[in-house]
Write a protein that holds these residues in place. Sequence first.
Motif, PDB file in Angstrom:
ATOM      1  N   ALA A 127      35.519  34.048  46.904  1.00 54.73           N
ATOM      2  CA  ALA A 127      34.181  34.086  46.244  1.00 54.73           C
ATOM      3  C   ALA A 127      34.039  35.547  45.558  1.00 54.73           C
ATOM      4  O   ALA A 127      33.573  35.590  44.387  1.00 54.73           O
ATOM      5  N   CYS A 128      34.281  36.785  46.283  1.00 53.45           N
ATOM      6  CA  CYS A 128      34.185  37.906  45.813  1.00 53.45           C
ATOM      7  C   CYS A 128      35.129  38.132  44.523  1.00 53.45           C
ATOM      8  O   CYS A 128      34.717  38.536  43.403  1.00 53.45           O
ATOM      9  N   GLY A 129      36.390  37.524  44.590  1.00 52.66           N
ATOM     10  CA  GLY A 129      37.179  37.723  43.522  1.00 52.66           C
ATOM     11  C   GLY A 129      36.526  36.631  42.362  1.00 52.66           C
ATOM     12  O   GLY A 129      36.885  37.190  41.225  1.00 52.66           O
ATOM     13  N   ALA A 130      36.149  35.729  42.610  1.00 55.62           N
ATOM     14  CA  ALA A 130      35.436  34.871  41.520  1.00 55.62           C
ATOM     15  C   ALA A 130      34.387  35.522  40.648  1.00 55.62           C
ATOM     16  O   ALA A 130      34.244  35.497  39.471  1.00 55.62           O
ATOM     17  N   VAL A 131      33.386  36.170  41.561  1.00 52.69           N
ATOM     18  CA  VAL A 131      32.364  37.093  41.169  1.00 52.69           C
ATOM     19  C   VAL A 131      33.064  37.967  40.192  1.00 52.69           C
ATOM     20  O   VAL A 131      32.668  38.336  39.095  1.00 52.69           O
ATOM     21  N   LEU A 132      33.915  38.837  40.320  1.00 50.26           N
ATOM     22  CA  LEU A 132      34.513  39.935  39.871  1.00 50.26           C
ATOM     23  C   LEU A 132      35.218  39.481  38.666  1.00 50.26           C
ATOM     24  O   LEU A 132      35.075  39.838  37.668  1.00 50.26           O
ATOM     25  N   LEU A 133      36.023  38.135  38.660  1.00 47.27           N
ATOM     26  CA  LEU A 133      36.409  37.612  37.172  1.00 47.27           C
ATOM     27  C   LEU A 133      35.317  37.237  36.275  1.00 47.27           C
ATOM     28  O   LEU A 133      35.750  37.595  35.252  1.00 47.27           O
ATOM     29  N   GLY A 134      34.191  36.740  36.797  1.00 48.94           N
ATOM     30  CA  GLY A 134      33.083  36.418  36.163  1.00 48.94           C
ATOM     31  C   GLY A 134      32.433  37.609  35.236  1.00 48.94           C
ATOM     32  O   GLY A 134      32.221  37.760  33.989  1.00 48.94           O
ATOM     33  N   LEU A 135      32.170  38.943  36.212  1.00 51.52           N
ATOM     34  CA  LEU A 135      31.848  40.072  35.578  1.00 51.52           C
ATOM     35  C   LEU A 135      32.744  40.510  34.611  1.00 51.52           C
ATOM     36  O   LEU A 135      32.450  41.158  33.282  1.00 51.52           O
ATOM     37  N   PHE A 136      34.256  40.470  34.649  1.00 49.54           N
ATOM     38  CA  PHE A 136      35.282  40.853  33.693  1.00 49.54           C
ATOM     39  C   PHE A 136      35.046  40.184  32.566  1.00 49.54           C
ATOM     40  O   PHE A 136      34.907  40.549  31.460  1.00 49.54           O
ATOM     41  N   ALA A 137      34.778  38.651  32.532  1.00 51.70           N
ATOM     42  CA  ALA A 137      34.824  37.788  31.532  1.00 51.70           C
ATOM     43  C   ALA A 137      33.310  38.357  30.716  1.00 51.70           C
ATOM     44  O   ALA A 137      33.448  38.157  29.263  1.00 51.70           O
ATOM     45  N   ALA A 138      32.432  38.574  31.351  1.00 54.25           N
ATOM     46  CA  ALA A 138      31.266  38.753  30.711  1.00 54.25           C
ATOM     47  C   ALA A 138      31.483  40.307  30.006  1.00 54.25           C
ATOM     48  O   ALA A 138      30.800  40.315  28.598  1.00 54.25           O
TER      49      ALA A 138
END
Length: 148
Positions: A78-89
């Motif tokens: 879940a933390c990895g997915a949140v960080l990927l989302g932040l990177f994409a944003a």
Amino acid sequence: MKEQYLRQVARRLSLSRRKKREVLRDLEEAFASAQEHGETEEKVLERLGSPEEFCAGVEEQLGVRQGRGGTAPILLTACGAVLLGLFAAAQAGRPPEGAIGQADAATTIQVESAFPFDPAWLLLGLAALLLLWAAALVLRRRRKERGV
């Protein structure tokens, strides 16, 4: 026979090292006590059951939650997915390379960043690290369940 049984128990127990040592020490004492009273290793092994049964009983007594992989891999993913989302944003909101402000075309003006690299890439690296860690925990748990 006894040594092989102890190795299998040690491999299958889902306890801290300290607790695992205590359980193995108690198991050694049980074998020694049984031998002093004339009981054979085979009888002791029969009484204890298979290593899987023994470990399940010990973990139940100690209140160890039996699960497929625990919550750590889920949280790491879940933390990895949140960080990927932040990177994409962060990447989606970036102006084109060489643009100044919200200009829609490149200029010849050079703008230096305070960082030698884009800090958003740290998010991607950290996300990858967390996802790899989660995968390693799941694989380790599966190997342990199979007794490999």
